[in-house]
Design a protein around this motif. Structure first.
Motif, PDB file in Angstrom:
ATOM      1  N   TRP A 183       0.840  -1.190   0.000  1.00 13.93           N
ATOM      2  CA  TRP A 183       0.000   0.000   0.000  1.00 13.93           C
ATOM      3  C   TRP A 183       0.871   1.234   0.000  1.00 13.93           C
ATOM      4  O   TRP A 183       1.712   1.362   0.867  1.00 13.93           O
ATOM      5  N   LEU A 235       0.993  -2.106  -9.167  1.00 13.86           N
ATOM      6  CA  LEU A 235       0.587  -3.067 -10.198  1.00 13.86           C
ATOM      7  C   LEU A 235       1.316  -2.714 -11.481  1.00 13.86           C
ATOM      8  O   LEU A 235       1.010  -1.708 -12.111  1.00 13.86           O
ATOM      9  N   ALA A 251      -3.678  -4.299 -18.875  1.00  8.67           N
ATOM     10  CA  ALA A 251      -4.743  -5.199 -19.335  1.00  8.67           C
ATOM     11  C   ALA A 251      -4.168  -6.260 -20.272  1.00  8.67           C
ATOM     12  O   ALA A 251      -4.497  -7.447 -20.168  1.00  8.67           O
ATOM     13  N   ILE A 304      -8.182  -2.465 -16.160  1.00  4.99           N
ATOM     14  CA  ILE A 304      -8.529  -1.135 -16.688  1.00  4.99           C
ATOM     15  C   ILE A 304      -9.379  -0.378 -15.657  1.00  4.99           C
ATOM     16  O   ILE A 304      -9.166   0.814 -15.406  1.00  4.99           O
ATOM     17  N   MET A 339      -9.417  -0.850 -12.372  1.00  2.87           N
ATOM     18  CA  MET A 339      -8.553  -0.474 -11.240  1.00  2.87           C
ATOM     19  C   MET A 339      -7.766   0.791 -11.584  1.00  2.87           C
ATOM     20  O   MET A 339      -7.665   1.717 -10.775  1.00  2.87           O
ATOM     21  N   GLN A 340      -7.175   0.793 -12.785  1.00  6.14           N
ATOM     22  CA  GLN A 340      -6.375   1.950 -13.196  1.00  6.14           C
ATOM     23  C   GLN A 340      -7.233   3.210 -13.229  1.00  6.14           C
ATOM     24  O   GLN A 340      -6.762   4.300 -12.902  1.00  6.14           O
ATOM     25  N   TRP A 353      -7.598   4.435  -9.683  1.00  9.66           N
ATOM     26  CA  TRP A 353      -6.366   5.094  -9.215  1.00  9.66           C
ATOM     27  C   TRP A 353      -6.206   6.466  -9.869  1.00  9.66           C
ATOM     28  O   TRP A 353      -5.745   7.415  -9.231  1.00  9.66           O
ATOM     29  N   ARG A 370      -8.488   8.916  -8.123  1.00  7.76           N
ATOM     30  CA  ARG A 370      -7.922   9.354  -6.825  1.00  7.76           C
ATOM     31  C   ARG A 370      -6.835  10.407  -7.037  1.00  7.76           C
ATOM     32  O   ARG A 370      -6.747  11.372  -6.287  1.00  7.76           O
ATOM     33  N   TYR A 387     -12.507   4.221  -3.804  1.00 14.27           N
ATOM     34  CA  TYR A 387     -11.696   3.022  -3.618  1.00 14.27           C
ATOM     35  C   TYR A 387     -12.480   1.849  -4.185  1.00 14.27           C
ATOM     36  O   TYR A 387     -13.661   1.978  -4.481  1.00 14.27           O
TER      37      TYR A 387
END
Lengths: 356, 356
Positions: free
Chosen positions: A285, A289, A293, B297, B299-300, B303, B306, B313
């Protein structure tokens, strides 16, 4: 003159003291030194430092060097006489391009060279060429620091044994310790605080059928470099605590698999090891990553091939690209599934390699 | 008659003995029993069983129930008299469709019902409807077994307290223990071998601004179910050894964050926890990757949001779909980034919920 880290200075002195030939002296400095080293792919990974100053790893690793892909470096002494006072710094070129001293690559290289400056060679001219196609998505710091150390050895005429060369290369970039050798290499983690037992050596076990395939997903610079990535993982990943022991076990299994030419054992362990390393990053954390994809699509393709009976495994480093591992008998099937795959046969005879 | 596992039988007897009201007896059986339960999303995950017979977890977990998405179940006694001899089995329908007894869903359900058969109710008619849109990519076994236990309690008129209902639901499906409660729920891992201390309870801390967004990547059935996935991870993942302690720490942090309404703490810990769980799967052998390219994709995208200052989240279960966590103030920005996002506000008043 810059003042390098005293522990690094002591380390370099210790390495040179144990390795330099009796014949060498300041008077034997050559007009130029040359070095070449290949890139290497870790089959069991180096991930995490136990000492960031001396670049000592948490765990050992095993690699395969890729002939034809690497770094050529030439070093020349650069006098700091009055006429050249303006150039009181190294002159570094990469792939024919002169680099500014503040550029990260040049800055890091000059910091490493700080450890080797003498009255006769206060500064260096560094001419370095990567024979790794930029598009190959391979880290060049391993071959880069190995080639640099070979060039230093040549320039200063130290005639260091392989162990000492590996120790010095390790100080520049951990995985460079393995790039001193063709074929398979083992980097021992070592235990001492001085770091003189953390070096690589060749695992002399030619495997003519062994193939590595490079799957290029993205060759842009990584958003988080591997040193920063390791720090993030070791500092903020609870699961990391189990990594060093697994990595050592994997290393031992892979060495045995190489010696027995047990490809299934090697491939499965290498893929598991790489995924476990990425798992420690994902469980950090903030999360780290390196996959994209397309990385997932490529992994799924590898797994589908295995289900179809094509024995191919993958490994991945701190980036989105996959490196496939397979034997020559599967080359056709693997190449058919991954268009544009660059296949390297590390043990092929030069003429075979050219024809492949 | 089928012979259920004796440890499960003893467990059910113990739960009923501690929970049934004095008034209940065989004579109070109703003509039918009904139950409804919501699905729940774990904010800190259940991953790994310490006892597969009694469904006891390696670690505790915390969840949020999603009102409006869940299961409605009706139970009726099915006599096994001579005229019905041919139907000497349960009659199970799911979403209006009669299921064959050998179908996995029906088979597992009947095995659970084996623990509750009596002379008066040798077999059951089970009519179950999921109000979870199939396309939501949400596991329905949690709401399914919670609703089934509520229907059993109603049919047999046990009038069990919430703790006992949770214990019985847990035996059907671990995460079902948490679906007995609206809002936040805590499932205590427990320590005893008998499993009577491993149940969920409500964490009564309404948070009106709290939102959950469902990102649907793929709603096809998982290639590896979560029970098999857990077994694979616990048996063949060295990194898993650090998971239970991390999961307990994350649970405590999330409970505190809920009580303090500290959304940043909650979101970051939930995302880290989910990624750590997936890391244990990825580090298993053979590897278990529930993600798809589109998961990466998404998840990115989270992020990137954010980084742009939109505090959102994600959490993920044993599948490719993401569940987003954010506060109502960010609903517009998050919905704009994820087209077709289904937003649920677990604590919104019914009229607000309908308007959202």
């Amino acid at each position: 003159m810059p003042t390098p880290n005293p522990r690094q200075v002591a380390f370099v002195q210790a390495v040179l003291a144990t390795g330099k030939q009796a014949c060498s002296s300041a008077s034997t400095i050559k007009l130029e030194g040359k070095g070449h080293a290949p890139v290497n792919i870790a089959l069991s990974k180096y991930w995490g430092k136990r000492d960031t100053i001396l670049n000592l790893p948490q765990n050992g690793s095993v690699s395969i060097s890729l002939p034809g892909l690497g770094t050529d470096t030439t070093l020349r002494p650069l006098a700091s006489d009055s006429s050249q006072q303006v150039t009181a710094q190294d002159r570094i070129s990469l792939n024919g391009q002169q680099l500014d001293a503040h550029q990260p690559f040049a800055h890091r290289l000059s910091q490493f060279l700080d450890l080797f400056r003498t009255a006769e060679v206060p500064f260096f001219e560094v001419i370095t060429h990567n024979t790794v196609p930029t598009a190959a998505g391979l880290a060049s710091s391993a071959s880069g620091y190995a080639a640099l150390v070979l060039a230093l050895d040549d320039l200063f005429n130290w005639q260091l044994p392989a162990t000492q060369l590996s120790l010095l290369a390790r100080l520049g970039s951990g995985s460079a310790s393995r790039s001193l050798f063709p074929g398979f290499a083992i980097w021992h983690a070592g235990q001492s605080e001085q770091g003189l037992d953390s070096f690589a050596e060749a695992l002399d076990a030619p495997w003519p059928d062994f193939c590595v395939g490079l799957v290029e997903i993205d060759v842009a610079e990584k958003p988080v470099g591997s040193t920063a990535g390791m720090q993030q993982t070791t500092a903020a990943c609870a699961l990391y605590s189990a990594w060093p022991a697994q990595a050592e076990r994997d290393k031992a299994v892979i060495i045995n698999a190489i010696q027995q030419q047990d490809f299934s054992q090697l491939g499965a362990t290498a893929e598991h090891n790489a995924l476990s390393m990425h798992a420690t990053m994902i469980a950090s954390w903030p999360p780290l990553l390196y996959w994209q994809a397309e990385s997932v699509i490529a992994m799924q393709k590898v797994w589908a091939l295995r289900q179809q009976g094509v024995e191919v495994y993958f490994t991945m480093d701190a980036g989105p690209n996959l490196k496939l591992l397979f034997l020559a008998a599967q080359k056709k099937a693997v190449s058919a599934a991954f268009s544009g795959l660059k296949v390297i046969e590390p043990f092929a005879k030069p003429d075979t390699q050219a024809a492949s």
